[in-house]
Design a protein around this motif. Structure first.
Motif, PDB file in Angstrom:
ATOM      1  N   GLU A  87       0.783  -1.229   0.051  1.00 35.49           N
ATOM      2  CA  GLU A  87       0.092  -0.024  -0.222  1.00 35.49           C
ATOM      3  C   GLU A  87       0.839   1.274  -0.040  1.00 35.49           C
ATOM      4  O   GLU A  87       0.790   2.230  -0.809  1.00 35.49           O
ATOM      5  CB  GLU A  87      -0.881   0.033   1.333  1.00 35.49           C
ATOM      6  CG  GLU A  87      -1.989   1.234   1.244  1.00 35.49           C
ATOM      7  CD  GLU A  87      -2.789   1.096   2.416  1.00 35.49           C
ATOM      8  OE1 GLU A  87      -3.877   1.772   2.151  1.00 35.49           O
ATOM      9  OE2 GLU A  87      -2.801   0.318   3.195  1.00 35.49           O
ATOM     10  N   GLN A  88       1.996   1.188   0.788  1.00 36.77           N
ATOM     11  CA  GLN A  88       2.923   2.523   0.898  1.00 36.77           C
ATOM     12  C   GLN A  88       3.562   2.686  -0.448  1.00 36.77           C
ATOM     13  O   GLN A  88       3.897   3.542  -1.168  1.00 36.77           O
ATOM     14  CB  GLN A  88       3.825   2.098   1.943  1.00 36.77           C
ATOM     15  CG  GLN A  88       3.303   2.229   3.427  1.00 36.77           C
ATOM     16  CD  GLN A  88       4.156   1.819   4.521  1.00 36.77           C
ATOM     17  OE1 GLN A  88       5.199   1.006   4.097  1.00 36.77           O
ATOM     18  NE2 GLN A  88       4.156   2.486   5.572  1.00 36.77           N
ATOM     19  N   ARG A  89       3.954   1.477  -1.002  1.00 39.04           N
ATOM     20  CA  ARG A  89       4.583   1.461  -2.132  1.00 39.04           C
ATOM     21  C   ARG A  89       3.754   2.133  -3.388  1.00 39.04           C
ATOM     22  O   ARG A  89       4.077   2.908  -4.520  1.00 39.04           O
ATOM     23  CB  ARG A  89       4.886   0.060  -2.912  1.00 39.04           C
ATOM     24  CG  ARG A  89       5.907   0.002  -4.398  1.00 39.04           C
ATOM     25  CD  ARG A  89       6.399  -1.181  -4.410  1.00 39.04           C
ATOM     26  NE  ARG A  89       7.552  -1.525  -3.427  1.00 39.04           N
ATOM     27  CZ  ARG A  89       7.383  -2.476  -2.567  1.00 39.04           C
ATOM     28  NH1 ARG A  89       6.325  -3.246  -2.593  1.00 39.04           N
ATOM     29  NH2 ARG A  89       8.534  -2.626  -1.744  1.00 39.04           N
ATOM     30  N   GLU A  90       2.402   1.919  -3.339  1.00 34.06           N
ATOM     31  CA  GLU A  90       1.334   2.316  -4.402  1.00 34.06           C
ATOM     32  C   GLU A  90       1.497   3.845  -4.349  1.00 34.06           C
ATOM     33  O   GLU A  90       1.021   4.801  -5.168  1.00 34.06           O
ATOM     34  CB  GLU A  90      -0.008   1.618  -4.238  1.00 34.06           C
ATOM     35  CG  GLU A  90      -1.160   2.067  -4.923  1.00 34.06           C
ATOM     36  CD  GLU A  90      -2.388   1.529  -4.742  1.00 34.06           C
ATOM     37  OE1 GLU A  90      -3.390   2.191  -5.258  1.00 34.06           O
ATOM     38  OE2 GLU A  90      -2.675   0.668  -3.813  1.00 34.06           O
ATOM     39  N   TYR A  91       1.240   4.284  -2.862  1.00 37.90           N
ATOM     40  CA  TYR A  91       1.110   5.890  -2.463  1.00 37.90           C
ATOM     41  C   TYR A  91       2.407   6.416  -2.960  1.00 37.90           C
ATOM     42  O   TYR A  91       2.368   7.544  -3.546  1.00 37.90           O
ATOM     43  CB  TYR A  91       0.969   5.973  -1.059  1.00 37.90           C
ATOM     44  CG  TYR A  91      -0.577   5.439  -0.544  1.00 37.90           C
ATOM     45  CD1 TYR A  91      -1.546   5.255  -1.475  1.00 37.90           C
ATOM     46  CD2 TYR A  91      -0.745   5.159   0.774  1.00 37.90           C
ATOM     47  CE1 TYR A  91      -2.721   4.823  -0.984  1.00 37.90           C
ATOM     48  CE2 TYR A  91      -1.954   4.729   1.256  1.00 37.90           C
ATOM     49  CZ  TYR A  91      -2.839   4.631   0.225  1.00 37.90           C
ATOM     50  OH  TYR A  91      -4.183   4.058   0.928  1.00 37.90           O
ATOM     51  N   LEU A  92       3.467   5.789  -2.824  1.00 37.45           N
ATOM     52  CA  LEU A  92       4.653   6.494  -3.170  1.00 37.45           C
ATOM     53  C   LEU A  92       4.791   6.540  -4.896  1.00 37.45           C
ATOM     54  O   LEU A  92       5.143   7.672  -5.348  1.00 37.45           O
ATOM     55  CB  LEU A  92       5.951   5.755  -2.798  1.00 37.45           C
ATOM     56  CG  LEU A  92       6.187   5.840  -1.206  1.00 37.45           C
ATOM     57  CD1 LEU A  92       7.138   4.718  -0.836  1.00 37.45           C
ATOM     58  CD2 LEU A  92       6.654   7.247  -0.810  1.00 37.45           C
ATOM     59  N   GLY A  93       4.178   5.708  -5.519  1.00 38.44           N
ATOM     60  CA  GLY A  93       4.062   5.619  -6.809  1.00 38.44           C
ATOM     61  C   GLY A  93       3.390   6.707  -7.512  1.00 38.44           C
ATOM     62  O   GLY A  93       3.504   7.391  -8.311  1.00 38.44           O
ATOM     63  N   ILE A  94       2.301   7.115  -6.624  1.00 41.92           N
ATOM     64  CA  ILE A  94       1.076   8.004  -6.616  1.00 41.92           C
ATOM     65  C   ILE A  94       1.945   9.630  -6.684  1.00 41.92           C
ATOM     66  O   ILE A  94       1.888  10.347  -7.747  1.00 41.92           O
ATOM     67  CB  ILE A  94       0.003   8.108  -5.934  1.00 41.92           C
ATOM     68  CG1 ILE A  94      -0.809   6.921  -6.464  1.00 41.92           C
ATOM     69  CG2 ILE A  94      -0.894   9.573  -6.206  1.00 41.92           C
ATOM     70  CD1 ILE A  94      -2.085   6.530  -5.781  1.00 41.92           C
ATOM     71  N   ALA A 144       1.965   4.604 -18.775  1.00 44.84           N
ATOM     72  CA  ALA A 144       1.011   3.873 -19.067  1.00 44.84           C
ATOM     73  C   ALA A 144       0.507   2.809 -17.886  1.00 44.84           C
ATOM     74  O   ALA A 144      -0.725   2.761 -17.491  1.00 44.84           O
ATOM     75  CB  ALA A 144       0.924   3.100 -20.264  1.00 44.84           C
ATOM     76  N   ALA A 145       1.586   2.469 -17.502  1.00 41.82           N
ATOM     77  CA  ALA A 145       1.629   1.124 -16.280  1.00 41.82           C
ATOM     78  C   ALA A 145       0.941   2.097 -15.213  1.00 41.82           C
ATOM     79  O   ALA A 145      -0.079   1.480 -14.201  1.00 41.82           O
ATOM     80  CB  ALA A 145       2.707   0.725 -16.175  1.00 41.82           C
ATOM     81  N   ASN A 185      -9.991   4.850 -20.172  1.00 45.29           N
ATOM     82  CA  ASN A 185     -10.775   4.063 -19.076  1.00 45.29           C
ATOM     83  C   ASN A 185      -9.394   3.003 -18.634  1.00 45.29           C
ATOM     84  O   ASN A 185      -8.679   2.601 -19.034  1.00 45.29           O
ATOM     85  CB  ASN A 185     -11.823   3.248 -19.396  1.00 45.29           C
ATOM     86  CG  ASN A 185     -12.872   4.005 -20.030  1.00 45.29           C
ATOM     87  OD1 ASN A 185     -12.958   5.243 -19.503  1.00 45.29           O
ATOM     88  ND2 ASN A 185     -13.552   3.826 -21.121  1.00 45.29           N
ATOM     89  N   GLU A 186      -9.666   2.653 -17.251  1.00 45.90           N
ATOM     90  CA  GLU A 186      -8.635   1.781 -16.695  1.00 45.90           C
ATOM     91  C   GLU A 186      -8.769   0.420 -17.426  1.00 45.90           C
ATOM     92  O   GLU A 186      -9.924  -0.213 -17.681  1.00 45.90           O
ATOM     93  CB  GLU A 186      -8.890   1.418 -15.324  1.00 45.90           C
ATOM     94  CG  GLU A 186      -7.905   0.730 -14.563  1.00 45.90           C
ATOM     95  CD  GLU A 186      -8.391   0.707 -13.086  1.00 45.90           C
ATOM     96  OE1 GLU A 186      -7.819  -0.510 -12.529  1.00 45.90           O
ATOM     97  OE2 GLU A 186      -8.573   1.665 -12.431  1.00 45.90           O
ATOM     98  N   GLY A 187      -7.596  -0.031 -17.785  1.00 49.96           N
ATOM     99  CA  GLY A 187      -7.635  -1.302 -18.731  1.00 49.96           C
ATOM    100  C   GLY A 187      -7.877  -1.116 -20.146  1.00 49.96           C
ATOM    101  O   GLY A 187      -7.806  -1.946 -21.122  1.00 49.96           O
TER     102      GLY A 187
END
Length: 425
Positions: A87-94, A144-145, A185-187
């Motif tokens: 979850e932290q890695r996701e937030y840092l990516g944002i 894109a990812a 759209n996502e995906g």
């Protein structure tokens, strides 16, 4: 008692005196109005310069904290500063992605400022589309990812070489792909593609998405700077304008066109063109631009530049970089043979004298802060000057003669010279 003739002369003298006073008053009023106009113009010019300086200063001040935020967020995201949860890695990516978005905005602000001031440098030369895209492939795939978008890059290796400023075209591609990913759209899927257009001596590049599309009546407006389209246009188009306006300016700076085709509910395709490396055709585009922006009253000149043919190849590269650095947006540079270049400048003879003086001063300044060997002397020869409106064909004909002189038909001479230098002979 005055006679009728004398009274007529007196009345005429009185009338002339009144006319003289009126003309004098009008002249004084006109002089004062001109002085006021000049004063206001100076104030406007100062305000304009101040505004550009403010934008440049603010933009540069943003860069340092943005870089720090992004780099430390990336370090933490990669676990180099300790373990992090998913979850932290996701937030840092944002955080990283939003820092990149803000960095793009800063770059756009700087480019707008430089474009309006006529200070945005341009270095057009022969390039390969595949090399341009490969340089930013990782950036495009990462963006894109981040949006859970499937990016497809369909670039054929057999495309002809193009003539452009590679950095400017990379910025156009990044802006278009980032926008397509953002509004998909996502995906969903986004495709970056290119094909040649031999009839018009150009390569067509495009970015296609399968998003919700744009209302046709608003499609043209999205290329206008800060344009806020109204009506029932989909909310996801908000944010277009600044980046797309910059993309339009950069494409036109490289003698291309940009446009969009879209259908609500099916997606959009943004396309832009880049001229292939065909010097005479490129010059035709240059002449059209000069005639359009300068009302057909301008001149174009052809200058041959050369250095000692025995100069080191590394110095040749530095000289070419130096020459590119001095060009204005309406000037072109073509390599002819090692140590030989042709410069096409939108200038008359007086303008050429000023340009040559500027080049000489710039070379002295360049060498002052240059480590190692100084740039060699550059010999300039004015081949001719032509009026764009009615002598453009003569200019292109002379260019062809100069560009072809001394060149082998299949490039064997150039290859032989480069091979000799590579073996130290």
């Amino acid at each position: 008692m005055l006679t009728n003739c004398e009274r007529g002369i007196a009345d005429l003298e009185t009338e002339l005196e009144e006319t003289y006073r009126s003309v004098t008053q009008l002249t004084n009023d006109l002089f004062q109005a001109n002085e006021l106009l000049r004063t206001n113009n100076r104030k406007l010019s100062d305000l304009y310069d101040t505004a550009h300086q403010f934008v440049d200063n603010v933009s540069h001040e943003f860069r340092t904290p943005l870089t720090v935020i992004r780099e430390f967020a990336s370090i933490m995201q990669d676990g180099l500063a300790g373990d992090v949860s998913d979850e932290q890695r996701e937030y840092l990516g944002i955080i990283v992605n939003r820092a990149d978005d803000l960095n793009l905005i800063v770059n756009d602000m700087l480019d707008i400022s430089r474009l309006e001031a006529g200070l945005l440098g341009v270095s057009r030369k022969e390039c390969r589309i595949g090399d341009i895209v490969e340089h930013i492939r990782t950036t495009l795939e990462r963006r894109a990812a981040a949006g859970s978008v499937n990016l497809t890059i369909a670039i054929d290796d057999t495309l002809p070489t193009v003539y452009c400023d590679a950095d400017k075209i990379r910025q156009v591609i990044i802006n278009l792909v980032v926008n397509a990913c953002k509004f998909s759209n996502e995906g969903g899927g986004v495709t970056l593609w290119a094909h040649d257009d031999l009839i018009h001596s150009q390569v067509v590049m495009g970015v296609t998405d399968k998003g919700s599309g744009i209302d046709p009546e608003h499609a043209r407006a999205i290329f206008e700077r800060f344009k806020q389209v109204g009506g029932n246009i989909r909310a996801s188009t908000k944010g277009f304008g600044l980046g797309l306006n910059i993309a339009k300016e950069l494409v036109q700076l490289n003698f291309g066109d940009i446009g969009v085709e879209s259908e609500l509910g099916k997606g959009s395709t943004f396309t832009f063109t880049i001229p292939t490396f065909d010097p005479p055709e490129i010059l035709k585009r240059l002449l059209k631009c000069i005639e359009h922006f300068r009302n057909g009253s301008s001149y174009v000149s052809l200058i041959a530049a050369r250095i000692d043919p025995e100069a080191d190849s590394a110095l040749e590269n530095d000289v070419e970089k130096f020459l590119h650095g001095q060009l204005r947006r309406s000037d072109l540079l073509f390599g002819k043979l090692p140590g030989r270049w042709l410069l096409c400048a939108a200038a008359n003879r007086k303008g050429l004298d000023q340009m040559m003086a500027r080049f000489a001063e710039a070379r002295i300044e360049f060498n002052r802060y240059r480590p190692g060997d100084a740039l060699p002397e550059i010999d300039y020869k004015n081949i001719g000057t032509w009026r764009v409106l009615d002598q453009g064909r003569d200019f292109i004909k002379q260019f062809k003669a100069e560009f072809g002189a001394g060149r082998s038909i299949n490039g064997e001479l150039l290859a032989a010279v480069q091979d000799m230098r590579g073996h130290g002979t």
